[in-house]
Structure formats: structure tokens, C-alpha cells
Write an enzyme that holds these catalytic residues in place. Structure first.
Site, PDB file in Angstrom:
ATOM      1  CD  GLU A 142    -102.162 -54.336  75.021  1.00 21.11           C
ATOM      2  OE1 GLU A 142    -101.733 -54.331  73.866  1.00 21.11           O
ATOM      3  OE2 GLU A 142    -103.248 -54.854  75.347  1.00 21.11           O
ATOM      4  CG  ASP A 191     -95.423 -10.542  84.686  1.00 25.30           C
ATOM      5  OD1 ASP A 191     -96.178 -10.164  85.580  1.00 25.30           O
ATOM      6  OD2 ASP A 191     -94.493 -11.352  84.864  1.00 25.30           O
ATOM      7  CG  ASP A 243     -90.102 -11.552  85.670  1.00 24.24           C
ATOM      8  OD1 ASP A 243     -90.563 -11.432  86.831  1.00 24.24           O
ATOM      9  OD2 ASP A 243     -89.929 -10.579  84.910  1.00 24.24           O
ATOM     10  CG  ASP A 292     -93.238 -13.436  89.911  1.00 29.63           C
ATOM     11  OD1 ASP A 292     -93.991 -12.816  90.691  1.00 29.63           O
ATOM     12  OD2 ASP A 292     -92.622 -12.895  88.981  1.00 29.63           O
TER      13      ASP A 292
END
Length: 878
Positions: A291, A333, A612, A616
């Protein structure tokens, strides 16, 4: 009278502020004491007592406690002192287990709190006449703040200035369409919240434009604070892995309960006392049912998140830690992530002159005129304080402002000489920004943006040599911004904004260098070794992007670089077919990012995507692991992402993937260890009852094994350091289960080994060591207890790695060494301290008995070493 109904001057007076200088530091401190921190009240935390009781809420533990109480009552009725030992001891072990559970829960909670602090929002504020960035919780009524597209609004505020401002207020009003704002409007006092167009509200976000505002309310006094009670009480959802483990725990629980029921029945038929066999059955169920698995996994994930945060990767969502290790594509990017984000304008060209001119402290008049107009079309600021450069705002803009500064033109002096009359803020769809200014008697709009976008909006043909200049700058890995202008008859109205960026005249080009991060080359190599595909996505020119991608090793021989225009011509099916051959995407839109993510996902790849901007956010949500930029990223992007890169560095993503693989490995180790030990306990008792109608372990012995050998080593395994070769493996399959590759069979076999060793020990103890003794069974139980407890503790070292212990060093995990020492100490105390030996139903063994017990306990080490060696040879010969 409400703040939205008053004139701006009255609002400023009432809040004891100054529109240009903001609040003085002294005033901020006074107001902070009066209004408190700018935070919403958190939901009531559970007290220590409540958390302790939560540890005892499991049905089997409640049954065990009830059985111990009944046993205690029976002991009272008989008056025999010995009868008290068992129920008191069982209750003591249960309480000790609960205390340990609370301690582990507190560790996980502290880790989450530390992460929450790291990802706390910031605000741009003007205090003492200086613009600075502060933690949003420090804002007070009267603070002057600046907000722009992508920002979360940190407090309720009255607008002082606004430019094309739109705010998403759906969290407050339910209205999905962004609300248009106007600083100059006066609103009726009875106006509903959605009609207060001169106000912005905490918790909402700016989707377009920019503004300057004065804070009117903070914390629980904001509109969001007034409905905060509706937001309280939301529990932490289980991760997919935790849910699977919870389901597995339930399944194993039913199996364990079934076996315990059979054991109970056999005990009754064998004439064992009902209370004794009942306690054994319930204790076995408590020890054997895993558990605690989801809770221990939470601890491992939380501690992993804390480790990642120390390396600049802040995880916002717990499931992301599970997913990180299986990332197979990283779409990154370029600017600031693959490059250093140290933007510097190094060269420029003013049309009408020849060639490029390097930027210096004294450029030609033509270049100075170009830089003047480019700087006016920027929102970023640059200053030098105590000899140190201070950049606030977008790095591209601050580099232009800095170039103008070097030529004797400050942003403040330019704004004073040529005030901004109108503007169209930048957005990633248009890839343009336009401002309108007064130049003597003329009104001129200045537009800056991507060269190819501006080229399509000119009044006439491109100037001679423009394309060649752009190619030359791109080949030098320079980012190229085009600067254009248009003479106007009057200041445009909002209705005329749609045509403002047409019929332009190109006046110059600005070349900005942003050198690649040197560490990224090694990170790209590591990606390829790990079977991860790095992909560059950028808004830059394709030549510039390709030059940097080749330098970093992202663009390989045979790979393609495509533009957003080429991408738009591809259907989704065509993109899916071609996506594996494309390494660079240039001049793409946020919508293109979503298409790229989905194309890879259709290939059953786990995709990480960086972003950013406010636009986006959909792509970050669509990706399996959305990574927002911590430095340049907007608040909206950060809230949509699963992870925030505090240093905006590609290397941090690769490190996070490596750590994610290590965390997943550790979870597998913990699960394997706990399930293996639980299976061993069940098999030992079950087979003994079938074979001899005798129990090899008493209830309190079982519970002590659970305390001494399960929890401590399991948590220690969860913090095992990442193995050196983790990034030489291929990524985990998208649908690969935790027990794939025969791991489930391996766990069962290991459990069977523990059960078999304990049964052998029991048989030797009662048949040989205790031969002829009245309580020979106790000798067997003592042997079985020692072997089952110690063999599991020894086995925890096996679980550290699939490699040989001699290869990785047996004592490399300091926490496991401590857990081993603590577990062995507990077993030794019980076996050698007479009082404890007696109350746990054990006996002193002969030296021979202890030697056999130690020998059998150590068996899992050589057995697993042989298995690892065979597996290594098989793998080598494949």
C-alpha cells in the site's frame, strides 16, 4: 468610490503613489506591514496529528489494531504478563511505521514547497524612480507596474497608460474572448467586472499589447482573492505511474488477502489458537500488501524534482518527471537556448550607403539615424549602473537600444524628443512591431521585423543588393532585422491599424550576433548517443539558422532545413512522411510548432518542445514535455509548460532527460525491491503452512521485518545516483510498461528466492539447531526471521544496478549504507538483547546457527552476481 470610476490623478493620490517615480522604499515597507504579502490564502494544511492518523486509515492496519486491542483485553482477563507483550509490541510497531510515513511525507512536501518558491512569478515595478524586477508577492497597493503580452497580471491594478492592450479574463468572467482595455476610459461605478475596461485583474494574463498601471489591491483583497475559497481544497492528482502502481497494489492486495485467508483456514484446521493465527494472517497482509508504493514513488519523484531544480530545471507537473526519461525528440528554439542570448548589434547597413558598417562608439550619421529609429521602435531598456550593463526586456531590443546608447543616444532622450504616438506591439504571427513618432513637423511610423516579412510589405521594389546583404549576414550567423518607415499625414486610429504596416520604405538592416553556447555541442553529441533527435525551430532566417545548426551538429549531412513558407505548403500527411529528414525549421509560427509536434507524435515519439511566447502555449501543451524559458519566457508560456528552464539552456534539457531516466530507473528499483520482498514473505508463510501446518514467523516478527527491511532501503534506493551509461541507451518506448523486458518475472523469482531461503532456515532451525529442544519451532522461527530480514537487506545492494556490484562499487550509495546499518542494527538488537529477544518470541542460537543464518542471508548477492554475469555475456554475444 471605486478605483475604476475615479480619474487617474485621484487614484494616484488615494494610493499615495507617484506616476513617474513609483513608491519610495520606505513607503513600500509601511504598506507591506499594513497589507501583508500579495498571495492568495492557501488551503488549510493538515496538522501533524491529522497526517499521523491518515497513515493509520488503511483497512488492514485498522483490523490489525482492532485485533491487538482484543488481544490486550484477553491479556487483561487472564492476568498473564507475557500475554501483554504481543499486542503492545504490535501497536508500537504500527505507530513507528506511521511516524516513518509522516517523516517521508514531510520530506516530499518540503521538496514541493521549495520548487513552488523557485517558480514564483515576478513583476516589473517602478520604485524610487528606477524600474526593477521583483517577486510578485512583494507588491503593495500604490506600486507602479509594467505589463506586456505574455505576462500574468500580478495584482489588481488601474491602467495609467495602455497600447492595444487585451487581457484574458476568462478565469474571472468566464468570457473566452480577450477583453480590450483602455487606460483613458472612465467607467460607471455600477459597471460589472467584465465592463471595467480601465482595470486589469490578478490571475488574468495579457494576450496583446502593453501597459503601465498602479496596483489597487493585493492578495485576498483582489477580485481573485474574493473567490479564492472556490479554488481551495484541490488535491494533488496521482501521476499515471502512481495510478498503475495503485491498481497493481490493489491486485496484489486481493491475492495476498486470498492467501492470508487460506493460511487462516489451514491454521484453524491445524488446531492453532484462533487469535494467534488471525494475528499472523492480518500481519502478513499488512506486511505483504504494497500500500505504500504510490507514497514512496511520490517521494522519489519529489526528491528527483528537487535535484533537477538545483540544475535549473524546475518541474511544474509531477508526471513530467516520469515522461522526461523517455524523450526521443527535443525541438528547441535557437535564440538563448542553443545560443548564449548575449545579443549584440555588430553591424548594420543604411540603404544609400555601400556595404556593412561595424557598430562602434562613433558610427556614421546614416547608421546613427538608423539606430535612432530602430531604438524608438523598442520597448526594452538599457543602462549602465556602477559600471555594469543592465538590460531589461527582450534581448534583441536591448541590444539595439545599447547600440544607440554607445552612439550617445539614450532611450529616455529619444522618447522625449520623439514621443510615441501610436503602436502595434510585436507578435509572433506578424513578426513585426510598429511605432509612430513625431519627427519635427512629420509623423513617421517605424517598423522593425523579419526581413522577408517586411520585404513583402514595401511600397516599391527591394533596394539593390538587399538580398545579397541578408545572405552575407546570415552566412556569418548574424540575426538580421529589417528597419522600415512610412510617412503619415496624421496619427492613425485603431481602425487604420490594419494598413499601417503596408507601403513601407526599407531604410536599413541590423545584424545581431548571438554566439552558440559552447557546451551545446557536447549536449547534441550526447543526445545522438542516447537515441534522441535534436531539432532546431527558430524565427530566424533559414541561412542564419542552418549556419548555427551545422556548427552545433544538429544539421547533419542529408538533413533538410525548411522555412515556414515551405512548411505551410505541406499537408499533415506529407509532413509526417518527411519529418524525420528535417532538422531545422526557420521562420515558423507557433501554429507550425504544433504541427511539428504532432507529426513526431504520430511516429510514436516522445516530444519535448521549448517555447517562450504567449502564442507558444498551445504547442507547449501539445508536446509530451513542454519546456518554457525561465529568463525570456512569458508567464503564460511557463504556466502551460511542464518544465521551466531557469537558464534557458539546451544543455539543461539534456541533463533533465538524463536525470529523468535515472529517476525512472530508481522507481523501477524501488518497485522491484518492495514487490520482491513482499512476495518472499507471502511464499514463506504460505508454503510453511501447507508443508508443516506451522507458521515460520509470528505476527510481530512479520511487522518488524516490514519496518526494518522494507521502508528504509526502499527510500535509499530511490535516491541512487544516475548511472554513467544511462545516456548510451535508446529511449524507453512510448507504451513500455514498468515490468517490460522480463522485469516482472525477475521480481517473482527474486521473491521466490527469499521465500525459499527463509523456509530452508526454518527447517534447519527446528530440525537441527533446535533438535531435541521443547521449543524447536522457535529455533526455526528465529532462523527464518533472521534470514528473511537480512537477505532482503543484502539484496537491496543488488537492486542498485544491473551491473555487477564490483563494477559500480558496492558502497557508492551513502544513504543505502546508512539504511543497511540501521536495518542490521534493529535485527541485531532483537536477536541479542535478552528482553527484546524474549518479547519477539525468538531464542538465542548457537554460533553454528548464526553462521548458517548469515550464510543463507548472503546468498542473494552471489546468485544475482551470477545472473548479471550471464545476462552480460548473452548481451555481448548478440
Amino acid at each position: 468610490m471605486s478605483m475604476y470610476h475615479k480619474p487617474i490623478k485621484d487614484v494616484i493620490v488615494q494610493l499615495e503613489s507617484d506616476e513617474s517615480r513609483g513608491l519610495e522604499s520606505r513607503k513600500v515597507q509601511e504598506k507591506a506591514q499594513k497589507y501583508g504579502e500579495n498571495r492568495l490564502r492557501e488551503g488549510k494544511k493538515r496538522t501533524l496529528a491529522e497526517r499521523f492518523l491518515m497513515q493509520l486509515k488503511d483497512t488492514m492496519i485498522l483490523i490489525l489494531i482492532a485485533a491487538a486491542i482484543i488481544s490486550f483485553v484477553v491479556a487483561l482477563s487472564t492476568g498473564e504478563k507475557e500475554e501483554f507483550f504481543e499486542p503492545v509490541l504490535i501497536l508500537a510497531i504500527v505507530i513507528l511505521n506511521a511516524v516513518l510515513g509522516v517523516s517521508q511525507e514531510s520530506k516530499a512536501e518540503k521538496a514541493m514547497e521549495a520548487l513552488k518558491k523557485m517558480s514564483a512569478p515576478h513583476a516589473r515595478v517602478i520604485r524610487d524612480g528606477v524600474e526593477k524586477v521583483v517577486d510578485a508577492y512583494t507588491l503593495v497597493p500604490g506600486d507602479i507596474i509594467r505589463i506586456e503580452a505574455g505576462d500574468f497580471i500580478p495584482a489588481d491594478a488601474r491602467l495609467l497608460e495602455s497600447a492595444s492592450l487585451k487581457s484574458d479574463e476568462s478565469a474571472l468572467t468566464g468570457e473566452s474572448v480577450p477583453a480590450e482595455k483602455d487606460a483613458g476610459a472612465l467607467v460607471q461605478e455600477a459597471a460589472p467586472l467584465g465592463d471595467r475596461i480601465n482595470m486589469v485583474y490578478s490571475g488574468c494574463s495579457v494576450v496583446y499589447g502593453r501597459a503601465k498601471a498602479v496596483v489597487t489591491a493585493t492578495g485576498m483583497d483582489t477580485e481573485m482573492g474574493k473567490i479564492a475559497s472556490l479554488l481551495e481544497g484541490a488535491g494533488q492528482a496521482l501521476t499515471p505511474l502512481q495510478m498503475k502502481l495503485k491498481s497493481l497494489g490493489k491486485l496484489l492486495g486481493f491475492v495476498a488477502l486470498g492467501i492470508c485467508a487460506v493460511i487462516f483456514l489451514i491454521g484453524i484446521l491445524s488446531g492453532m489458537p484462533i487469535m494467534e493465527i488471525f494475528m499472523i494472517a492480518v500481519s502478513l497482509a499488512v506486511s505483504a500488501i504494497p500500500e505504500g508504493l504510490p507514497a514512496i514513488v511520490t517521494i522519489v519523484l519529489s526528491m528527483g524534482m528537487l535535484r533537477l531544480s538545483k540544475k535549473n530545471a524546475v518541474i511544474r507537473q509531477l508526471p513530467a518527471v516520469e515522461t522526461l526519461g523517455s524523450a526521443s525528440v527535443i525541438c528547441s528554439d535557437k535564440t538563448g537556448t542553443l545560443t548564449q542570448n548575449r545579443m549584440t548589434v555588430v553591424s548594420a547597413h543604411a540603404f544609400g550607403q555601400k556595404g556593412l558598417e561595424d557598430i562602434s562608439d562613433n558610427n556614421s550619421d546614416a547608421i546613427k539615424a538608423l539606430l535612432k529609429k530602430a531604438a524608438l521602435c523598442c520597448d526594452g531598456s538599457f543602462s549602465v549602473e556602477d559600471g555594469k550593463e543592465v538590460h531589461i526586456g527582450d534581448p534583441t531590443e536591448t541590444s539595439i537600444v545599447a547600440a544607440a546608447f554607445r552612439n550617445g543616444m539614450t532611450k529616455e532622450s529619444l522618447n522625449a524628443a520623439h514621443p510615441r504616438l501610436f503602436e502595434l506591439p510585436f507578435d509572433s504571427d506578424r513578426k513585426l512591431m510598429t511605432t509612430v513618432h513625431k519627427f519635427g513637423d512629420e509623423i513617421i511610423s517605424v517598423t522593425k521585423g523579419a526581413f522577408d516579412v517586411i520585404a513583402g510589405r514595401l511600397a516599391g521594389e527591394l533596394p539593390d543588393g538587399a538580398n545579397e546583404l541578408v545572405d552575407e549576414m546570415g552566412a556569418r550567423a548574424l540575426r538580421v532585422l529589417a528597419i522600415a518607415e512610412r510617412k503619415l499625414n496624421s496619427v492613425p486610429t485603431a481602425e487604420e491599424a490594419g494598413t499601417l504596416e503596408t507601403n513601407l520604405t526599407l531604410i536599413g538592416l541590423v545584424g545581431i550576433i548571438d554566439p552558440p553556447r559552447p557546451e551545446v555541442r557536447d549536449a547534441v553529441k550526447e543526445c545522438k548517443t542516447a537515441g534522441i533527435r535534436p531539432v532546431m525551430i527558430t524565427g530566424d532566417h533559414v541561412i542564419t539558422a542552418s549556419a548555427i545548426a551545422k556548427d552545433l551538429g544538429i544539421l547533419r549531412d542529408g538533413d533538410r532545413a525548411v522555412t515556414g513558407a515551405e512548411l505551410s505548403k505541406m499537408s499533415d500527411d506529407e509532413l509526417e512522411k518527411q519529418v524525420e529528414g528535417i532538422s531545422v525549421y526557420a521562420r515558423v509560427t507557433p501554429e507550425d510548432k504544433i504541427r511539428i509536434v504532432r507529426a513526431w507524435q504520430k511516429k510514436d515519439r516522445i516530444v519535448s518542445m521549448t517555447g517562450d511566447g504567449v502564442n507558444d502555449a498551445p504547442a507547449l501543451k501539445a508536446a509530451d514535455i513542454g519546456c518554457a524559458m525561465g529568463i525570456t519566457g512569458t508567464d503564460v508560456a511557463k504556466s502551460a509548460a511542464a518544465m521551466t528552464l531557469m537558464d534557458d539552456n539546451f544543455t539543461t534539457i539534456v541533463y533533465a532527460v538524463k536525470e529523468g531516466r535515472g529517476i525512472y530507473d530508481n522507481i523501477k528499483k524501488v518497485v522491484g525491491f518492495l514487490l520482491g520482498t513482499n512476495i518472499g514473505e507471502i511464499l514463506c508463510v504460505f508454503l510453511s503452512m501447507l508443508l508443516w501446518r506451522e507458521t515460520p514467523l509470528m505476527s510481530m516478527q512479520l511487522l518488524l521485518i516490514n519496518l526494518a527491511t522494507d521502508s528504509l532501503p526502499a527510500v535509499a534506493l530511490g535516491v541512487e545516483k544516475v548511472e554513467d551509461d544511462v545516456m548510451t541507451r535508446k529511449p524507453r518506448g512510448k507504451n513500455e510498461g514498468l515490468f517490460a523486458g522480463g522485469y516482472g518475472i525477475q521480481i517473482v523469482l527474486q521473491g521466490a528466492l527469499f521465500g525459499l531461503l527463509a523456509l530452508i532456515a526454518y527447517y534447519i532451525g527446528k530440525t537441527f539447531i533446535g533438535a531435541g529442544c521443547e521449543d524447536a519451532v522457535k529455533y526455526g522461527q528465529t532462523m527464518a526471521f533472521g534470514v528473511l530480514a537480512l537477505s532482503q537487506v543484502f539484496h537491496s545492494f543488488n537492486m542498485r544496478s544491473d551491473k555487477s556490484l564490483f563494477e559500480i562499487g558496492p558502497f557508492g550509495n551513502g544513504k543505502l549504507n546508512l539504511a543497511f546499518a540501521a536495518s542490521v542494527l534493529i535485527v541485531a538488537l532483537v536477536m541479542f538483547v535478552p528482553f527484546l529477544t524474549y518479547i519477539f518470541g525468538l531464542v538465542r542460537l548457537s554460533v553454528q546457527g548464526y553462521m548458517i543464518m548469515l550464510g543463507l542471508s548472503f546468498v542473494p548477492i552471489p546468485v544475482l552476481e551470477i545472473v548479471k554475469f550471464i545476462r552480460k555475456m548473452v548481451k555481448k554475444n548478440k
